[in-house]
Design a protein around this motif. Structure first.
Motif, short mmCIF file in Angstrom:
data_model
loop_
_atom_site.label_atom_id
_atom_site.label_comp_id
_atom_site.label_asym_id
_atom_site.label_seq_id
_atom_site.Cartn_x
_atom_site.Cartn_y
_atom_site.Cartn_z
N ASN A 111 -1.07 -4.97 -0.16
CA ASN A 111 -0.27 -4.07 0.65
C ASN A 111 -1.09 -3.57 1.85
O ASN A 111 -1.13 -2.38 2.15
CB ASN A 111 0.24 -2.88 -0.19
CG ASN A 111 1.54 -2.33 0.35
OD1 ASN A 111 1.55 -1.29 0.99
ND2 ASN A 111 2.62 -3.03 0.15
N CYS A 136 3.31 -9.65 -6.04
CA CYS A 136 2.94 -8.29 -5.66
C CYS A 136 3.56 -7.90 -4.35
O CYS A 136 4.16 -6.87 -4.21
CB CYS A 136 1.43 -8.18 -5.48
SG CYS A 136 0.54 -7.78 -6.96
N ARG A 171 -3.43 -0.50 0.55
CA ARG A 171 -3.12 0.61 -0.36
C ARG A 171 -3.36 0.30 -1.82
O ARG A 171 -3.44 1.21 -2.64
CB ARG A 171 -1.68 1.06 -0.14
CG ARG A 171 -1.53 1.81 1.18
CD ARG A 171 -0.29 2.62 1.19
NE ARG A 171 0.84 1.79 1.54
CZ ARG A 171 2.10 2.12 1.26
NH1 ARG A 171 2.37 3.22 0.60
NH2 ARG A 171 3.08 1.34 1.63
N PHE A 172 -3.44 -0.98 -2.13
CA PHE A 172 -3.58 -1.34 -3.54
C PHE A 172 -4.86 -2.10 -3.83
O PHE A 172 -5.28 -2.95 -3.04
CB PHE A 172 -2.38 -2.19 -4.00
CG PHE A 172 -1.06 -1.49 -3.88
CD1 PHE A 172 -0.94 -0.13 -4.16
CD2 PHE A 172 0.07 -2.18 -3.48
CE1 PHE A 172 0.28 0.53 -4.04
CE2 PHE A 172 1.30 -1.55 -3.36
CZ PHE A 172 1.41 -0.18 -3.64
C1 LIG Z 1 3.86 -2.30 0.86
O1 LIG Z 1 3.89 -1.49 2.01
C2 LIG Z 1 5.14 -1.43 2.67
C3 LIG Z 1 4.98 -0.54 3.88
O2 LIG Z 1 3.78 -0.77 4.52
C4 LIG Z 1 6.22 -0.93 1.74
O3 LIG Z 1 7.46 -0.94 2.38
C5 LIG Z 1 6.26 -1.81 0.50
O4 LIG Z 1 7.20 -1.31 -0.42
C6 LIG Z 1 4.90 -1.88 -0.15
N1 LIG Z 1 4.92 -2.81 -1.27
C7 LIG Z 1 4.85 -2.39 -2.52
C8 LIG Z 1 4.86 -3.48 -3.54
O5 LIG Z 1 4.77 -1.23 -2.82
#
Ligand SMILES: *[C@@H]1O[C@H](CO)[C@@H](O)[C@H](O)[C@H]1NC(C)=O
Ligand SMILES: *[C@@H]1O[C@H](CO)[C@@H](O)[C@H](O)[C@H]1NC(C)=O
Ligand SMILES: *[C@@H]1O[C@H](CO)[C@@H](O)[C@H](O)[C@H]1NC(C)=O
Ligand SMILES: *[C@@H]1O[C@H](CO)[C@@H](O)[C@H](O)[C@H]1NC(C)=O
Ligand SMILES: *[C@@H]1O[C@H](CO)[C@@H](O)[C@H](O)[C@H]1NC(C)=O
Length: 244
Positions: A111, A136, A171-172
């Motif tokens: 992400n 993912c 983020r992950f």
């Molecule tokens: C990853 O990030 C985007 C926004 O940057 C978000 O919309 C999306 O849901 C995220 N993916 C997950 C699997 O959380």
């Protein structure tokens, strides 16, 4: 019932105070039922141990939620299984005042706002085509989402810089790649606080803890024993070769 309660009270009143004042607690190094029936100095499972790890009822040795797979005289090999949606902040659990991820690890992130794959031991193609990673991100083969962080090749730091990892815009925390392509694992270097205090037959490795720049050291024995002066009486690494 009454009798039991009375006995319990007597135990607390009479036995406990003397037990705590006369026998300071010793380091418990046993974690029965799992891979490490005992762990070597300086590791253990209560507050009397120099480096405290957790032992679960089924014998897993844990750091945070991550299970310790191997303990050597210089590092801990910790499992970091591939998982979607695990917050990047979880990585902080692998940093303590006695251990941290070595700079030889790659950290696979997901992400991400941008893709900034470095030479990360594992090929980008392999990552992109991994079905778990594709799932993912929720988009085709996860392109532009997955990234892998590794230290600058020019770095002299022994450890991965936590701030640099979290600055990636990801983020992950998906997984880790330890040195020599050991996937879904990371190696944590460990050390003791303070300046060198090794026995005469040991070499001292100086460590600077990256988070606050404080001094640490580790002793590497050239013969029997673990090389640490303070470890007398504890099961040592050299005596536990079969576990390594
Ligand atoms: C990853 O990030 C985007 C926004 O940057 C978000 O919309 C999306 O849901 C995220 N993916 C997950 C699997 O959380
Ligand atoms: C062990 O568990 C305790 C309680 O859950 C926690 O506070 C501590 O940080 C854990 N230690 C390690 C090394 O994971
Ligand atoms: C990934 O997604 C595919 C298709 O939706 C599914 O068949 C597969 O089981 C998923 N794999 C994992 C590891 O979740
Ligand atoms: C962290 O990032 C800075 C700035 O990009 C860089 O100078 C430094 O070498 C990095 N540290 C590590 C250990 O990679
Ligand atoms: C080094 O270890 C010895 C043996 O336990 C201890 O008495 C001494 O205080 C330690 N010295 C330092 C500088 O930590």
């Amino acid at each position: 019932m009454m009798v039991k309660l009375e006995q319990l009270l007597i135990f607390f009143i009479a036995v406990l105070p003397s037990a705590t004042s006369q026998n300071p607690i010793t380091c418990d190094q046993s974690c029965p039922g799992g891979q490490f029936p005992t762990v070597p100095y300086p590791f253990g499972f209560n507050s009397a141990c120099t480096i405290q790890l957790n032992c679960t009822s089924n014998g897993d040795v844990l750091i945070g939620d991550f299970s310790v797979q191997q303990i050597t005289s210089s590092y801990l090999l910790v499992s970091l299984p591939a998982k979607c949606g695990r917050s990047i902040d979880t990585l902080m659990h692998l940093y303590s005042e006695h251990y941290a991820p070595l700079s030889t690890n790659g950290i696979v992130l997901d992400n991400c706002t941008e893709q900034q794959m470095r030479t990360c031991m594992i090929s980008m193609t392999k990552l992109r085509t991994d079905p778990k990673i594709a799932n993912c991100s929720g988009d085709q083969a996860g392109e532009g989402r997955v990234s892998c962080y590794s230290s600058d090749t020019s770095t002299t730091s022994m450890f991965l810089d936590y701030k640099n990892v979290t600055r990636t815009g990801c983020r992950f925390l998906f997984s880790g790649v330890a040195f020599s392509l050991d996937v879904q694992r990371v190696r944590l270097g460990w050390w003791l606080s303070g300046t060198c205090n090794c026995s005469v037959d040991a070499d001292c490795i100086k460590i600077v803890y990256p988070v606050d720049g404080s001094n640490g050291h580790r002793c590497e024995s050239r013969s029997e024993g673990d090389g640490h002066k303070t470890s007398s009486g504890s099961p040592s690494l050299k005596g536990m070769r079969n576990l390594l």
